[in-house]
Design a protein around this motif. Sequence first.
Motif, PDB file in Angstrom:
ATOM      1  N   ASN A  97       1.221  -0.844  -0.155  1.00 31.77           N
ATOM      2  CA  ASN A  97      -0.377   0.036   0.062  1.00 31.77           C
ATOM      3  C   ASN A  97       0.905   1.320   0.026  1.00 31.77           C
ATOM      4  OD1 ASN A  97      -2.626   1.444   0.338  1.00 31.77           O
ATOM      5  ND2 ASN A  97      -2.684   1.259   1.742  1.00 31.77           N
ATOM      6  N   ILE A  98       2.090   1.562  -0.855  1.00 30.59           N
ATOM      7  CA  ILE A  98       2.870   2.750  -0.510  1.00 30.59           C
ATOM      8  C   ILE A  98       2.843   3.075  -2.248  1.00 30.59           C
ATOM      9  CG2 ILE A  98       4.557   1.596   0.908  1.00 30.59           C
ATOM     10  CD1 ILE A  98       6.789   1.698  -1.917  1.00 30.59           C
ATOM     11  N   ILE A 103      13.629   4.198   4.505  1.00 28.17           N
ATOM     12  CA  ILE A 103      14.366   4.874   3.279  1.00 28.17           C
ATOM     13  C   ILE A 103      16.274   5.209   4.127  1.00 28.17           C
ATOM     14  CG2 ILE A 103      15.543   6.564   1.081  1.00 28.17           C
ATOM     15  CD1 ILE A 103      12.648   7.642   1.680  1.00 28.17           C
ATOM     16  N   SER A 104      16.651   5.690   4.680  1.00 29.75           N
ATOM     17  CA  SER A 104      18.669   5.706   4.885  1.00 29.75           C
ATOM     18  C   SER A 104      18.835   4.558   5.766  1.00 29.75           C
ATOM     19  CB  SER A 104      18.394   6.779   6.536  1.00 29.75           C
ATOM     20  OG  SER A 104      18.234   8.075   5.418  1.00 29.75           O
ATOM     21  N   LYS A 105      17.906   3.734   6.202  1.00 25.09           N
ATOM     22  CA  LYS A 105      18.197   2.623   6.778  1.00 25.09           C
ATOM     23  C   LYS A 105      18.392   1.502   5.966  1.00 25.09           C
ATOM     24  CE  LYS A 105      16.738  -1.165   9.638  1.00 25.09           C
ATOM     25  NZ  LYS A 105      16.022  -1.574  10.778  1.00 25.09           N
ATOM     26  N   LEU A 106      17.399   1.527   4.580  1.00 27.57           N
ATOM     27  CA  LEU A 106      17.206   0.131   3.555  1.00 27.57           C
ATOM     28  C   LEU A 106      18.444   0.542   2.362  1.00 27.57           C
ATOM     29  CD1 LEU A 106      14.318  -0.199   1.432  1.00 27.57           C
ATOM     30  CD2 LEU A 106      17.044   0.155   0.362  1.00 27.57           C
ATOM     31  N   LEU A 111       7.284   5.449   3.232  1.00 28.22           N
ATOM     32  CA  LEU A 111       8.417   5.217   3.920  1.00 28.22           C
ATOM     33  C   LEU A 111       8.646   6.722   4.545  1.00 28.22           C
ATOM     34  CD1 LEU A 111       9.138   3.052   0.999  1.00 28.22           C
ATOM     35  CD2 LEU A 111       9.672   2.915   3.310  1.00 28.22           C
ATOM     36  N   ARG A 112       9.271   6.623   5.953  1.00 30.67           N
ATOM     37  CA  ARG A 112      10.038   7.847   6.157  1.00 30.67           C
ATOM     38  C   ARG A 112      11.489   7.925   5.918  1.00 30.67           C
ATOM     39  NH1 ARG A 112       7.889   4.835  11.456  1.00 30.67           N
ATOM     40  NH2 ARG A 112       9.130   3.334  10.593  1.00 30.67           N
ATOM     41  N   GLU A 113      12.134   9.168   5.939  1.00 33.27           N
ATOM     42  CA  GLU A 113      13.060   8.973   5.863  1.00 33.27           C
ATOM     43  C   GLU A 113      14.182   8.137   7.003  1.00 33.27           C
ATOM     44  OE1 GLU A 113      15.135  11.170   4.040  1.00 33.27           O
ATOM     45  OE2 GLU A 113      13.151  11.612   3.110  1.00 33.27           O
ATOM     46  N   ALA A 114      13.696   8.146   8.164  1.00 31.25           N
ATOM     47  CA  ALA A 114      14.865   7.030   8.308  1.00 31.25           C
ATOM     48  C   ALA A 114      14.776   6.084   8.387  1.00 31.25           C
ATOM     49  CB  ALA A 114      13.973   6.995   9.684  1.00 31.25           C
ATOM     50  N   ASP A 131      14.070  -6.848   4.259  1.00 32.42           N
ATOM     51  CA  ASP A 131      12.941  -6.805   4.290  1.00 32.42           C
ATOM     52  C   ASP A 131      12.235  -5.604   5.027  1.00 32.42           C
ATOM     53  OD1 ASP A 131      10.600  -7.654   4.898  1.00 32.42           O
ATOM     54  OD2 ASP A 131      10.315  -9.270   6.229  1.00 32.42           O
ATOM     55  N   ALA A 132      11.932  -4.528   4.367  1.00 29.05           N
ATOM     56  CA  ALA A 132      11.549  -3.339   4.825  1.00 29.05           C
ATOM     57  C   ALA A 132      10.567  -3.435   4.736  1.00 29.05           C
ATOM     58  CB  ALA A 132      12.099  -2.090   3.973  1.00 29.05           C
ATOM     59  N   SER A 133       9.364  -4.436   4.777  1.00 24.39           N
ATOM     60  CA  SER A 133       8.540  -4.071   4.244  1.00 24.39           C
ATOM     61  C   SER A 133       7.482  -3.772   6.158  1.00 24.39           C
ATOM     62  CB  SER A 133       7.608  -5.960   3.607  1.00 24.39           C
ATOM     63  OG  SER A 133       7.336  -6.597   4.632  1.00 24.39           O
ATOM     64  N   GLN A 134       8.546  -3.641   7.344  1.00 30.70           N
ATOM     65  CA  GLN A 134       7.331  -3.341   8.085  1.00 30.70           C
ATOM     66  C   GLN A 134       7.535  -2.252   8.422  1.00 30.70           C
ATOM     67  OE1 GLN A 134       4.648  -5.775   9.117  1.00 30.70           O
ATOM     68  NE2 GLN A 134       5.316  -6.153   7.669  1.00 30.70           N
ATOM     69  N   HIS A 135       8.682  -1.030   8.061  1.00 25.26           N
ATOM     70  CA  HIS A 135       9.314  -0.018   8.281  1.00 25.26           C
ATOM     71  C   HIS A 135       8.535   1.090   7.343  1.00 25.26           C
ATOM     72  CE1 HIS A 135      12.764  -1.970  10.501  1.00 25.26           C
ATOM     73  NE2 HIS A 135      12.443  -3.287   9.465  1.00 25.26           N
TER      74      HIS A 135
END
Length: 530
Positions: free
Chosen positions: A389-390, A436-439, A431-434, A417-421
């Motif tokens: 849902n993005i 995206i940065s982590k990814l 997706l927040r800046e944090a 797995d960024a599905s829960q962030h």
Amino acid sequence: MTEQTQQLQTQLWNIANTLRGKMDADDFRDYILGFIFYKYLSTKMELYANEILEPDNLKFRDLEGHAQEDAYLEAVKDAALDKLGYFLLPSELFTELAKRGNSGGKHNFILGDLAKVLTHIEQSTMGSESEEDFGNLFEDLDLTSSKLGKSENDKNELIVKVLSHLDEIDFDIANADSDLLGDAYEYLIGKFASGAGKKAGEFYTPQQVSNILAQLVTQGKDKLKSVYDPTCGSGSLLLRVAKQVKEVSAFYGQEMNPTTYNLCRMNMIMHDVHYKRFDIKNENTLEKPQHEDLRFEAIVANPPFSAKWSASPLFMSDDRFAAYGKLAPSSKADFAFVQHMVHQLADNGTMACVLPHGVLFRGGAEGHIRKYLIQDRNYLDAVIGLPANIFYGTSIPTCILVLKKERKDKDNILFIDASQHFEKVKTQNMLREADISKLIDTYQTYSCHSEHSEESPATIDKYSYVAKLSEVAENDYNLNIPRYVDTFEEEEPVDLAVVSKALKAIDTDMATTDATITDYCNQLGIDTPF
């Protein structure tokens, strides 16, 4: 975002809403963006003409009636066609028409003049190098449409109102260091996409996703020879890549929808990309590729999810597909787009594309193609799971595949797995800046890490995992992320003694309540409900 940028975005959106009551989102998008583009072209024309005429102490608007008007106009036209790619007469400038529309009396009817000006902008390029880039740019601005009003006067009144409001706004185009209008144009496209439902995916990739794709394909680079998007929509992905590096020499794209194709070319020009630096084609990428002989340093794409295509047997002799031995199914063109992009990717290039989650595990021809890309070519560099849902118009979970022909770490594949962030904003996940940065940091760590080390620091508990190719092979080249990234959270142990005590307390409370209800029923002379 600066206060000036925010103010301009708000002003433009308010003007767009002037049209909103008259027509649906798709239509008023085309009109308002077209008029903004016309003002941009007009302002650029006047600024450049004034620069040329400065040695003669003349202004572009002063040429009308000048003794050498024709000679000056011809000289300005020649220079403008080379520098800007188009030409406008002083009487055709945006402010002149807006002023005429507000003049009162019969002279304020400008619909006919406006139609002629927009046609002349396109015609001015005929026979020049920019002809293809400006041809039919305004074909979606139908000034005769009943959507603008029932009578000709109603249509004229609405258009005059919109032009007048736009005329009052300073786009700051004279400032060469400012991309104020380009950013505002992107903002409007995004706003229209958010209200366009399923159609939004045809022309816009959310900025958060564009940002990720752009950073993935520019890792370790500050200049790019070329960037390509085979399903370029409004061009937002291509332009986002340009924001990540100091310079992009050339932009290439292909878009099947004519209206979106026009929007993309406008978007390029509004971001001050010279017409000689972009080559956008209006054709079906899979059926009629337009850049087959070119190879690109960076490729980004958000193809239509599981679109249908012909999958004609004739494609088995096409260089894009022949080596795989199988074609993507006609009902799901996802891997056909991947094969097309791999074919166009330069040896030193990186491609990143968004696809539906099914490409990771579906069998049949898709499983065969997936295995070939990994086992035979070893092009797959990373698999990234995104939240559901993005995207506008669909809630399905998606993923990003990153592919390179010359991989630094040839023995492994990164899984994220960024599905829960994410953060839920109204009905959309963001997706927040944090996040995206982590990814990006995780991918960058993986890219820079020595392939000879035993364990990669890019492996993060419950988030990412660097899998050996042998492990992927053991899974029969199934890339479903939970097979590699363990996100299982153990539940806290249940204290049965505490639960038993709580249940006894509930029983006591229920007995007390039942007694109270029985007493009330007796006082009222009615039967108890139990």
